[in-house]
Design a protein around this motif. Structure first.
Motif, PDB file in Angstrom:
ATOM      1  N   MET A   1       0.840  -1.198   0.000  1.00  0.00           N
ATOM      2  CA  MET A   1       0.000   0.000   0.000  1.00  0.00           C
ATOM      3  C   MET A   1       0.877   1.251   0.000  1.00  0.00           C
ATOM      4  SD  MET A   1      -2.713   1.362   2.889  1.00  0.00           S
ATOM      5  CE  MET A   1      -3.944   0.113   2.545  1.00  0.00           C
ATOM      6  N   LYS A   2       0.585   2.161  -0.909  1.00  0.00           N
ATOM      7  CA  LYS A   2       1.330   3.421  -0.964  1.00  0.00           C
ATOM      8  C   LYS A   2       0.695   4.423  -0.004  1.00  0.00           C
ATOM      9  CE  LYS A   2       2.612   5.066  -4.932  1.00  0.00           C
ATOM     10  NZ  LYS A   2       2.530   5.563  -6.340  1.00  0.00           N
ATOM     11  N   ILE A   3       1.526   4.950   0.891  1.00  0.00           N
ATOM     12  CA  ILE A   3       1.050   5.875   1.921  1.00  0.00           C
ATOM     13  C   ILE A   3       1.809   7.190   1.810  1.00  0.00           C
ATOM     14  CG2 ILE A   3       0.778   6.252   4.409  1.00  0.00           C
ATOM     15  CD1 ILE A   3       0.831   3.222   4.781  1.00  0.00           C
ATOM     16  N   ALA A   4       1.103   8.293   2.023  1.00  0.00           N
ATOM     17  CA  ALA A   4       1.729   9.610   2.151  1.00  0.00           C
ATOM     18  C   ALA A   4       1.164  10.271   3.399  1.00  0.00           C
ATOM     19  CB  ALA A   4       1.462  10.474   0.920  1.00  0.00           C
ATOM     20  N   ALA A   5       1.823  11.332   3.840  1.00  0.00           N
ATOM     21  CA  ALA A   5       1.364  12.044   5.035  1.00  0.00           C
ATOM     22  C   ALA A   5       1.300  13.540   4.765  1.00  0.00           C
ATOM     23  CB  ALA A   5       2.297  11.772   6.211  1.00  0.00           C
TER      24      ALA A   5
ATOM     25  N   ILE B   1      11.472   6.338   9.142  1.00  0.00           N
ATOM     26  CA  ILE B   1      11.925   4.942   9.032  1.00  0.00           C
ATOM     27  C   ILE B   1      11.227   4.231   7.873  1.00  0.00           C
ATOM     28  CG2 ILE B   1      11.814   2.680  10.175  1.00  0.00           C
ATOM     29  CD1 ILE B   1      12.374   4.148  12.816  1.00  0.00           C
ATOM     30  N   LYS B   2       9.946   4.530   7.704  1.00  0.00           N
ATOM     31  CA  LYS B   2       9.163   3.889   6.639  1.00  0.00           C
ATOM     32  C   LYS B   2       9.298   4.609   5.296  1.00  0.00           C
ATOM     33  CE  LYS B   2       7.373   0.801   9.389  1.00  0.00           C
ATOM     34  NZ  LYS B   2       7.764  -0.625   9.284  1.00  0.00           N
ATOM     35  N   HIS B   3      10.092   5.676   5.271  1.00  0.00           N
ATOM     36  CA  HIS B   3      10.305   6.458   4.038  1.00  0.00           C
ATOM     37  C   HIS B   3       8.981   6.916   3.426  1.00  0.00           C
ATOM     38  CE1 HIS B   3      14.574   5.565   4.107  1.00  0.00           C
ATOM     39  NE2 HIS B   3      14.273   4.298   4.324  1.00  0.00           N
ATOM     40  N   ILE B   4       8.082   7.375   4.296  1.00  0.00           N
ATOM     41  CA  ILE B   4       6.786   7.873   3.844  1.00  0.00           C
ATOM     42  C   ILE B   4       6.970   9.261   3.228  1.00  0.00           C
ATOM     43  CG2 ILE B   4       4.455   8.547   4.568  1.00  0.00           C
ATOM     44  CD1 ILE B   4       5.008   5.541   4.834  1.00  0.00           C
ATOM     45  N   PRO B   5       6.493   9.483   2.010  1.00  0.00           N
ATOM     46  CA  PRO B   5       6.544  10.842   1.453  1.00  0.00           C
ATOM     47  C   PRO B   5       5.624  11.767   2.244  1.00  0.00           C
ATOM     48  CG  PRO B   5       5.376   9.359  -0.035  1.00  0.00           C
ATOM     49  CD  PRO B   5       5.937   8.511   1.055  1.00  0.00           C
ATOM     50  N   ILE B   6       6.106  12.971   2.500  1.00  0.00           N
ATOM     51  CA  ILE B   6       5.420  13.880   3.422  1.00  0.00           C
ATOM     52  C   ILE B   6       5.228  15.252   2.783  1.00  0.00           C
ATOM     53  CG2 ILE B   6       5.598  15.076   5.652  1.00  0.00           C
ATOM     54  CD1 ILE B   6       7.573  12.743   6.450  1.00  0.00           C
TER      55      ILE B   6
ATOM     56  N   LEU C   1      -0.080   7.051  17.882  1.00  0.00           N
ATOM     57  CA  LEU C   1      -0.924   6.434  16.862  1.00  0.00           C
ATOM     58  C   LEU C   1      -0.223   6.231  15.523  1.00  0.00           C
ATOM     59  CD1 LEU C   1      -4.310   8.263  17.580  1.00  0.00           C
ATOM     60  CD2 LEU C   1      -3.577   5.987  18.319  1.00  0.00           C
ATOM     61  N   VAL C   2       0.634   7.162  15.133  1.00  0.00           N
ATOM     62  CA  VAL C   2       1.291   7.035  13.827  1.00  0.00           C
ATOM     63  C   VAL C   2       2.200   5.804  13.769  1.00  0.00           C
ATOM     64  CG1 VAL C   2       2.910   8.116  12.215  1.00  0.00           C
ATOM     65  CG2 VAL C   2       1.081   9.477  13.252  1.00  0.00           C
ATOM     66  N   PRO C   3       3.084   5.584  14.763  1.00  0.00           N
ATOM     67  CA  PRO C   3       3.907   4.364  14.712  1.00  0.00           C
ATOM     68  C   PRO C   3       3.070   3.084  14.689  1.00  0.00           C
ATOM     69  CG  PRO C   3       4.809   5.912  16.304  1.00  0.00           C
ATOM     70  CD  PRO C   3       3.470   6.449  15.900  1.00  0.00           C
ATOM     71  N   LYS C   4       1.980   3.060  15.459  1.00  0.00           N
ATOM     72  CA  LYS C   4       1.123   1.868  15.487  1.00  0.00           C
ATOM     73  C   LYS C   4       0.468   1.633  14.136  1.00  0.00           C
ATOM     74  CE  LYS C   4      -0.088   1.956  20.416  1.00  0.00           C
ATOM     75  NZ  LYS C   4      -1.191   2.163  21.394  1.00  0.00           N
ATOM     76  N   LEU C   5      -0.051   2.695  13.546  1.00  0.00           N
ATOM     77  CA  LEU C   5      -0.731   2.553  12.261  1.00  0.00           C
ATOM     78  C   LEU C   5       0.233   2.061  11.183  1.00  0.00           C
ATOM     79  CD1 LEU C   5      -3.338   4.963  10.775  1.00  0.00           C
ATOM     80  CD2 LEU C   5      -1.514   4.083   9.338  1.00  0.00           C
ATOM     81  N   LEU C   6       1.423   2.627  11.157  1.00  0.00           N
ATOM     82  CA  LEU C   6       2.399   2.214  10.145  1.00  0.00           C
ATOM     83  C   LEU C   6       2.866   0.782  10.379  1.00  0.00           C
ATOM     84  CD1 LEU C   6       4.503   5.486   9.771  1.00  0.00           C
ATOM     85  CD2 LEU C   6       2.743   4.605   8.232  1.00  0.00           C
ATOM     86  N   ALA C   7       2.989   0.395  11.641  1.00  0.00           N
ATOM     87  CA  ALA C   7       3.369  -0.990  11.953  1.00  0.00           C
ATOM     88  C   ALA C   7       2.276  -1.953  11.509  1.00  0.00           C
ATOM     89  CB  ALA C   7       3.635  -1.138  13.446  1.00  0.00           C
ATOM     90  N   ASN C   8       1.023  -1.571  11.712  1.00  0.00           N
ATOM     91  CA  ASN C   8      -0.096  -2.429  11.316  1.00  0.00           C
ATOM     92  C   ASN C   8      -0.176  -2.595   9.805  1.00  0.00           C
ATOM     93  OD1 ASN C   8      -0.882  -2.813  13.956  1.00  0.00           O
ATOM     94  ND2 ASN C   8      -2.413  -1.171  13.935  1.00  0.00           N
ATOM     95  N   ASN C   9       0.248  -1.569   9.074  1.00  0.00           N
ATOM     96  CA  ASN C   9       0.214  -1.664   7.615  1.00  0.00           C
ATOM     97  C   ASN C   9       1.333  -2.537   7.070  1.00  0.00           C
ATOM     98  OD1 ASN C   9      -1.834   0.066   5.939  1.00  0.00           O
ATOM     99  ND2 ASN C   9      -1.435   1.222   7.804  1.00  0.00           N
ATOM    100  N   ASP C  10       2.268  -2.926   7.946  1.00  0.00           N
ATOM    101  CA  ASP C  10       3.314  -3.867   7.546  1.00  0.00           C
ATOM    102  C   ASP C  10       2.848  -5.308   7.686  1.00  0.00           C
ATOM    103  OD1 ASP C  10       5.187  -2.072   6.806  1.00  0.00           O
ATOM    104  OD2 ASP C  10       6.284  -2.085   8.697  1.00  0.00           O
TER     105      ASP C  10
END
Length: 202
Positions: A1-5, A67-72, A192-201
């Motif tokens: 899944m492609k994620i941005a913030a 860490i997840k290299h999310i484009p921001i 919440l952000v670390p948890k959400l990104l971990a769940n998407n892994d």
């Protein structure tokens, strides 16, 4: 899944950086009209902000995104995404930053710290330096870049924004119009952000 913030002031609250709501009438003083009419006071305010942001450290939300290299796309000028390890290519600072100023006449760039001594260009003498930030009343040069970024992902995390600025609305609505799922995190982003990104892994 492609994620941005898309991040606003709330993402840095846990780092000790006050939000604009907490800083009273600061919005009015970060305007083009105030810069034009009160340049000395304007730079005193920004240097006060710079003292706070330079002392601040990124919190787990900034770090997880890096860490997840999310484009921001960030509306913040505090530089904490870069401190966390996100690269220049990964972050659009849509409102600029407190790292540099420039002369609008000769285009010479200076580190922001020079404004503690003088707010005028050393070459052009009487020309007041321009901060590398978007002020209230300015156009937003990187708005289209930001819209393009958030319109080409599956999920946009909107983190720590009150939607007071039109920027947040423009960017998030562009994502929705492109069929992107938008998830808003306004409180406890550092948890919440670390948890959400971990769940998407998983």
């Amino acid at each position: 899944m492609k994620i941005a913030a898309l991040t606003g002031a709330g993402v840095s609250k846990a780092s000790g950086v006050p939000t604009f709501v907490e800083m009273g009438d600061l919005r009015e003083k970060l305007s083009r009209s105030y810069y034009n009419s009160h340049p000395i006071e304007f730079y005193q305010i920004l240097n006060g902000m710079r003292t706070v942001t330079e002392a601040a450290n990124p919190n787990p939300a900034h770090i997880a995104l890096a860490i997840k290299h999310i484009p921001i796309v960030t509306m913040n000028i505090d530089g904490l995404h870069h401190k966390a390890g996100s690269t220049e290519e990964e972050v659009i600072e849509i409102h600029g930053s407190l790292r540099k100023v420039y002369c609008p006449k000769c285009s010479k760039w200076y580190p922001f710290s020079v404004t503690e001594e003088s707010i005028k260009c050393s070459k052009c003498i009487d020309v007041i330096l321009q901060p590398d930030i978007v002020l209230y009343g300015d156009s937003i040069p990187r708005l289209q870049d930001s819209i393009n970024l958030v319109s080409n992902v599956d999920l946009l995390l909107v983190i720590g924004t009150s939607f007071y600025t039109s920027t947040a609305t423009y960017v998030s609505e562009a994502a929705k119009n492109a069929g992107v799922r938008v998830e808003i995190i306004n409180e406890n982003a550092e948890e919440l952000v670390p948890k959400l990104l971990a769940n998407n892994d998983s």
